[in-house]
Design an enzyme around this catalytic site. Structure first.
Site, PDB file in Angstrom:
ATOM      1  N   ASP A   1      -2.993  -0.308  -2.465  1.00 35.21           N
ATOM      2  CA  ASP A   1      -4.360   0.060  -2.824  1.00 35.21           C
ATOM      3  C   ASP A   1      -4.230   1.148  -3.888  1.00 35.21           C
ATOM      4  OD1 ASP A   1      -7.188   0.393  -2.784  1.00 35.21           O
ATOM      5  OD2 ASP A   1      -6.948   2.091  -1.418  1.00 35.21           O
TER       6      ASP A   1
ATOM      7  N   GLU B   1      -4.707  -4.626  -4.955  1.00 36.68           N
ATOM      8  CA  GLU B   1      -6.148  -4.785  -5.170  1.00 36.68           C
ATOM      9  C   GLU B   1      -6.448  -4.775  -6.655  1.00 36.68           C
ATOM     10  OE1 GLU B   1     -10.344  -2.559  -4.078  1.00 36.68           O
ATOM     11  OE2 GLU B   1      -8.593  -2.203  -2.812  1.00 36.68           O
TER      12      GLU B   1
ATOM     13  N   ASP C   1      -6.979   5.040   2.872  1.00 38.19           N
ATOM     14  CA  ASP C   1      -6.185   4.423   1.807  1.00 38.19           C
ATOM     15  C   ASP C   1      -5.070   3.544   2.367  1.00 38.19           C
ATOM     16  OD1 ASP C   1      -7.424   5.552  -0.672  1.00 38.19           O
ATOM     17  OD2 ASP C   1      -6.871   7.435   0.288  1.00 38.19           O
TER      18      ASP C   1
END
Length: 181
Positions: A7, A67, A139
């Site tokens: 991420d 992502e 996160d």
């Protein structure tokens, strides 16, 4: 198969490592890479690049997923996020890992079941899917969600590739995610 999920973020980059054996998902590790807020951009990008490289060396994933960048209201924030993502992708590619990309909507859909899920919902579902004692921090949970999304998508992608390799009129079809005659 061991999957590394990323991420990306310039300030905090989350990572999550899971293992997929058949349909079973197992937690291996997760955490964050934090860059110094007072450092110059090149130094922050170097920190991300080197830290993701260390994570790869430590956990030896077979593949990776990250992502995709979304467009922010603030174009400057989007550019900075894209650069942080680029540093992470460079580390993945330098380690010769296959890199798959998923949108936040796809990740939330795979983990929670709908694309409008809140962060707390993602954290709770990651906890349940990986049998963790407590929800991971935001996160790290997002990075584990990226890895879970890839684990679910991997089987579907393999089915499609197998079907594409067959002759066009061989009588094979895909039904409910499975190759049939």
């Amino acid at each position: 198969m061991r999957i590394l999920g990323i991420d990306p973020g310039l300030r905090v980059t989350g990572f999550g490592v899971i293992e997929k054996q058949g349909t079973q998902l197992s937690y291996i590790a997760s955490g964050t890479v934090t860059t110094p807020a007072d450092a110059e951009l090149p130094q922050r990008l170097k920190t991300i690049l080197e830290s993701v490289g260390e994570i790869i060396a430590t956990y030896r994933p077979d593949c990776s997923a990250i992502e995709k960048v979304f467009v922010n209201v603030n174009p400057q924030s989007t550019l900075l996020l894209g650069q942080a993502r680029g540093a992470a992708v460079c580390a993945l590619v330098s380690a010769e890992l296959a890199v798959s990309e998923y949108t936040a909507l796809q990740i939330k859909q795979a983990v929670v079941g709908h694309g409008k899920a809140r962060k707390t919902q993602v954290q709770e579902m990651v906890k349940r899917l990986l049998s963790l004692p407590a929800p991971p921090k935001s996160d790290a949970a997002d990075a584990l969600g990226v890895a879970i999304c890839h684990a679910h998508a991997f089987d579907a992608l393999n089915t499609i590739q197998k079907a594409a390799a067959l002759k066009p009129k061989s009588g094979f079809r895909i039904r409910r995610g499975r190759l049939i005659r």
